[in-house]
Design a protein around this motif. Structure first.
Motif, PDB file in Angstrom:
ATOM      1  N   LEU A   1      -4.964   8.421   0.307  1.00  0.00           N
ATOM      2  CA  LEU A   1      -4.726   9.815  -0.068  1.00  0.00           C
ATOM      3  C   LEU A   1      -5.111  10.711   1.112  1.00  0.00           C
ATOM      4  O   LEU A   1      -6.240  10.646   1.600  1.00  0.00           O
ATOM      5  N   ILE A   2      -4.172  11.533   1.562  1.00  0.00           N
ATOM      6  CA  ILE A   2      -4.423  12.445   2.679  1.00  0.00           C
ATOM      7  C   ILE A   2      -4.270  13.878   2.184  1.00  0.00           C
ATOM      8  O   ILE A   2      -3.200  14.285   1.727  1.00  0.00           O
ATOM      9  N   LEU A   3      -5.354  14.641   2.266  1.00  0.00           N
ATOM     10  CA  LEU A   3      -5.325  16.066   1.955  1.00  0.00           C
ATOM     11  C   LEU A   3      -5.355  16.824   3.276  1.00  0.00           C
ATOM     12  O   LEU A   3      -6.114  16.467   4.182  1.00  0.00           O
ATOM     13  N   LYS A   4      -4.549  17.870   3.406  1.00  0.00           N
ATOM     14  CA  LYS A   4      -4.502  18.604   4.670  1.00  0.00           C
ATOM     15  C   LYS A   4      -4.489  20.106   4.427  1.00  0.00           C
ATOM     16  O   LYS A   4      -3.961  20.589   3.426  1.00  0.00           O
ATOM     17  N   VAL A   5      -5.088  20.840   5.371  1.00  0.00           N
ATOM     18  CA  VAL A   5      -5.133  22.294   5.294  1.00  0.00           C
ATOM     19  C   VAL A   5      -5.379  22.822   6.707  1.00  0.00           C
ATOM     20  O   VAL A   5      -6.120  22.220   7.482  1.00  0.00           O
TER      21      VAL A   5
ATOM     22  N   LYS B   1       0.852  -1.185   0.000  1.00  0.00           N
ATOM     23  CA  LYS B   1       0.000   0.000   0.000  1.00  0.00           C
ATOM     24  C   LYS B   1       0.888   1.235   0.000  1.00  0.00           C
ATOM     25  O   LYS B   1       2.038   1.191   0.447  1.00  0.00           O
ATOM     26  N   LYS B   2       0.368   2.344  -0.517  1.00  0.00           N
ATOM     27  CA  LYS B   2       1.107   3.597  -0.519  1.00  0.00           C
ATOM     28  C   LYS B   2       0.274   4.685   0.141  1.00  0.00           C
ATOM     29  O   LYS B   2      -0.955   4.604   0.201  1.00  0.00           O
ATOM     30  N   VAL B   3       0.958   5.728   0.629  1.00  0.00           N
ATOM     31  CA  VAL B   3       0.289   6.887   1.225  1.00  0.00           C
ATOM     32  C   VAL B   3       0.746   8.125   0.473  1.00  0.00           C
ATOM     33  O   VAL B   3       1.949   8.359   0.326  1.00  0.00           O
ATOM     34  N   VAL B   4      -0.209   8.898  -0.005  1.00  0.00           N
ATOM     35  CA  VAL B   4       0.074  10.146  -0.718  1.00  0.00           C
ATOM     36  C   VAL B   4      -0.482  11.291   0.118  1.00  0.00           C
ATOM     37  O   VAL B   4      -1.686  11.335   0.396  1.00  0.00           O
ATOM     38  N   ILE B   5       0.398  12.214   0.522  1.00  0.00           N
ATOM     39  CA  ILE B   5       0.017  13.318   1.406  1.00  0.00           C
ATOM     40  C   ILE B   5       0.154  14.625   0.655  1.00  0.00           C
ATOM     41  O   ILE B   5       1.220  14.937   0.109  1.00  0.00           O
ATOM     42  N   ALA B   6      -0.922  15.409   0.598  1.00  0.00           N
ATOM     43  CA  ALA B   6      -0.907  16.686  -0.114  1.00  0.00           C
ATOM     44  C   ALA B   6      -1.326  17.803   0.840  1.00  0.00           C
ATOM     45  O   ALA B   6      -2.462  17.813   1.336  1.00  0.00           O
ATOM     46  N   ASP B   7      -0.415  18.721   1.110  1.00  0.00           N
ATOM     47  CA  ASP B   7      -0.647  19.827   2.034  1.00  0.00           C
ATOM     48  C   ASP B   7      -1.177  21.059   1.279  1.00  0.00           C
ATOM     49  O   ASP B   7      -1.042  21.156   0.060  1.00  0.00           O
ATOM     50  N   GLN B   8      -1.762  21.995   2.039  1.00  0.00           N
ATOM     51  CA  GLN B   8      -2.253  23.272   1.509  1.00  0.00           C
ATOM     52  C   GLN B   8      -3.431  23.101   0.543  1.00  0.00           C
ATOM     53  O   GLN B   8      -3.491  23.726  -0.522  1.00  0.00           O
ATOM     54  N   ALA B   9      -4.388  22.268   0.942  1.00  0.00           N
ATOM     55  CA  ALA B   9      -5.568  22.019   0.097  1.00  0.00           C
ATOM     56  C   ALA B   9      -6.613  23.117   0.310  1.00  0.00           C
ATOM     57  O   ALA B   9      -7.758  22.857   0.711  1.00  0.00           O
TER      58      ALA B   9
END
Length: 217
Positions: free
Chosen positions: A110-114, A70-78
């Motif tokens: 998929l993790i989106l963060k803000v 499994k993979k984790v993709v983290i995207a900041d400043q959403a």
């Protein structure tokens, strides 16, 4: 707060709020549980959406993990999920994210963060993510919750702390969880495993922040 559904990780998490220490703890837990340590260099990706278009993040999310299960993709400043004025230099195809949310990759988290206090729930995308149980708020805790959190953190360090000492710790540090955790580490080392952090321990080891000193004065 839902970590998993039917015993499996959710395919998308949207982490939002000003309590960044708890947010980072949550994300670290997801990474720790989803990806074995030996695969993390290959299977954990991080993006800043101020500079990187959403399409690039979704390309990664849709690509099968290499070697890792499994993979984790983290995207900041959403920020496109909020009502704030767009801060990004990159363009974001939110319709593609809406389509991805309807049929996400099975082997990707998929993790989106803000760091916004709230999301714009008038937006179709936010409504869809909410319906998928993907929204995870991280807001500052009240006094009672902070005392409980301190007691829990002390227990993880295998020491005890009473309410008076926890109150004193809060008085000296304020509600900065990162600072509280650092001071708990110091106090725990001082009293030793199985020991108790008292108000006197806090007075001896934990200096007041400038802000707290001004507040007391």
């Amino acid at each position: 707060m839902r970590l998993a559904k039917n015993g499996r990780f959710m395919p998308i998490y949207v982490c939002y709020g000003r309590e960044t220490y708890l947010m980072q703890e949550f994300i670290a837990f997801i990474v720790d549980q989803a990806v074995p340590e030996e695969y993390r260099d290959l299977a954990v990706s991080k993006y800043n959406l101020n500079d990187v278009p959403l399409a690039e993040v979704l390309d990664d999310a849709e690509t099968a993990p290499f070697l890792a299960p499994k993979k984790v993709v983290i995207a900041d400043q959403a920020w496109f999920l909020t009502g704030a004025k767009e801060k990004s230099k990159a363009e974001h195809d939110t319709d593609r994210l809406l389509a991805y949310a309807a049929s996400p990759a099975e082997d990707t988290v998929l993790i989106l963060k803000v760091t916004a206090d709230k999301l714009d729930e008038r937006k179709k995308l936010v409504k869809a993510l909410k319906a998928n149980d993907a929204l995870i708020p991280f807001q500052p805790m009240d006094h009672a919750a902070l005392l409980k959190w301190i007691a829990t953190q002390a227990g993880r360090r295998r020491v005890a702390i009473g309410e008076e000492a926890a109150d004193r710790l809060l008085m000296n540090t304020g509600a900065d969880l990162q600072q509280i955790a650092a001071e708990l580490d110091k106090c725990s080392l001082y009293v030793g495993e199985g020991g108790e952090i008292t108000a006197e321990t806090v007075d001896r080891l934990v200096p007041r922040t400038v802000e707290q000193t001004v507040f007391v004065l």
